[in-house]
Design an enzyme around this catalytic site. Structure first.
Site, PDB file in Angstrom:
ATOM      1  CG  HIS A 161      12.783 -11.021   8.430  1.00 45.70           C
ATOM      2  ND1 HIS A 161      11.488 -11.409   8.695  1.00 45.70           N
ATOM      3  CD2 HIS A 161      13.253 -11.892   7.491  1.00 45.70           C
ATOM      4  CE1 HIS A 161      11.181 -12.454   7.937  1.00 45.70           C
ATOM      5  NE2 HIS A 161      12.237 -12.765   7.202  1.00 45.70           N
ATOM      6  CD  GLU A 200     -11.587  -2.222  -6.868  1.00 44.91           C
ATOM      7  OE1 GLU A 200     -10.555  -1.522  -6.864  1.00 44.91           O
ATOM      8  OE2 GLU A 200     -12.684  -1.808  -7.273  1.00 44.91           O
ATOM      9  N   PRO A 257      -8.412  13.410  -9.927  1.00 39.67           N
ATOM     10  CG  PRO A 257      -6.951  14.506 -11.399  1.00 39.67           C
ATOM     11  CD  PRO A 257      -8.246  13.762 -11.363  1.00 39.67           C
TER      12      PRO A 257
END
Length: 398
Positions: free
Chosen positions: A357, A261, A148
């Protein structure tokens, strides 16, 4: 150097595309609403060999290397899947490699030539207890590093593990843990000295261990089908036999596997860009305004051309860097550049695709809307764009 499109890799693409079409697309919207993918999907992916790609057969994998893993990641997104799906289904790609490496195996192609042959050394039972069941789809693992009060500063980890006989006593907390809700075990980075000392080790901690609590499910902007959790450890007793490798070698182990990763996230980024180019091109061909298809207008054609160019250029560079990593080259700076290049291309292309779009792109019914949300994490996870720039600057001698 690049990823050679061998007959085996073409078959791997076909297998992946069929899996996505049959097992994913009919259900992905429901999984997005549910906030997770079902455990059964892991077993299905394992049964056809997808879950074990990039892990040696000696640990229960399907063989292949980092480049084969990139092929699977790319094809899942190009076939209509999502980066959130990849995060949920392939979390073992960051939870298991440290165990495989410590046992003397190789995963993702990163350790080839260093450990050799993919054969296990010693009698490390972590492979039998965690790696094999996970690659068989019967267990789910997660990786817990972030805390955190700290993000990319791995050396500053404050979760402690104090040795007490044949156990470690773990205290601390983790956050933003991908698959943390569903995981049966968590590969956890702990400080085996005073908090913030940088003396890190990796412990495998089982769900259900007294004192180990899975906190609230975190609600996110994107990656809705990938569950994310906070974890708490209060006097959690973990057997010393659950330590990965030697004590205080965790920092190096974490750093060694960051390349895989980051390249996975880079692959997700350029593949998302490619998919959005396809979606936007199809839309602009089918959508008519003022009596003409959008694609008939030069402005639209040029915009699509620029989007396509960015996506393909990013793909080419990521492939080149991935091939060098798989060959064992020390290309830390280039990996950081590949991630940033792919993320920048993705950000630009996805934004333009949604714009093309129009109002439909803003609706949850539009696939491009999901990619727009999912893409935002790619410049944060695995080391932020800013951290990548620091690595690049260091590589420049700055």
């Amino acid at each position: 150097m690049t990823i050679v499109d061998t007959p085996e890799r073409r078959q791997l693409r076909e297998l992946t595309r069929a899996f996505v079409t049959r097992e994913v697309l009919p259900h992905l919207a429901d999984w997005e609403r549910a906030g997770e993918v079902p455990r059964e999907l892991h077993a299905t992916a394992a049964k056809i060999g997808l879950l074990g790609i990039g892990f040696p057969e000696s640990v229960g994998g399907s063989g292949g290397d980092l480049l084969d893993s990139i092929v699977v990641t790319e094809e899942i997104i190009r076939s209509g899947g999502s980066s959130g799906l990849i995060a949920a289904l392939f979390t073992h790609g960051i939870a298991l490699p440290h165990m495989v490496a410590a046992a003397g195996g190789q995963s993702g192609g990163l350790l080839r030539g260093r450990l050799g042959g993919g054969q296990l050394r010693g009698d490390d039972d972590l492979v039998d207890r965690y790696v094999r069941p996970t690659l068989a789809g019967t267990m789910i693992g997660a990786l817990a590093i972030t805390e955190p009060d700290g993000g990319s500063d791995v050396a500053a980890i404050r979760t402690t593990a104090r040795r007490d006989g044949d156990h470690y006593v773990v205290n601390g907390s983790k956050t933003y843990i991908t698959s943390g809700v569903r995981a049966d075990f968590v590969t956890t980075a702990v400080c085996t000295d005073f908090p913030g000392s940088g003396e890190l080790s990796l412990l495998v901690i089982d769900k259900g261990t007294p004192g180990f609590t899975v906190g609230r499910r975190l609600e996110k902007l994107g990656w809705h089908c990938s569950d994310t959790a906070e974890l708490s450890f209060v006097d959690v007793r973990v057997p010393v036999t659950n330590r990965i490798g030697e004590e205080n070698t965790g920092f190096l182990a974490i750093m060694q596997h960051f390349a895989a990763e980051r390249l996975s996230l880079a692959t997700q980024a350029y593949a998302t860009a490619q998919r959005c180019v396809e979606l936007a091109t199809r839309w602009c061909r089918d959508r008519a305004t003022f009596g003409r298809p959008l694609a008939s207008r030069q402005l639209i054609r040029h915009r699509l051309a620029e989007m396509h160019t960015r996506a393909e250029a990013a793909r080419a560079y990521v492939h080149e860097v991935a091939a060098r990593v798989a060959a064992g080259e020390p290309v830390v700076t280039e990996v950081a550049m590949a991630k940033n290049v792919a993320v920048a291309a993705c950000d630009q292309v996805v934004d333009q695709a949604l714009q093309l779009h129009g109002g439909f792109g803003y609706l949850r019914d539009a696939e491009v809307e999901r990619h727009y949300r999912d893409a935002r994490i790619l410049g944060i996870g695995g080391g932020t764009t800013e951290i990548m720039n620091e690595i690049i600057a260091k590589g420049m001698g700055l």
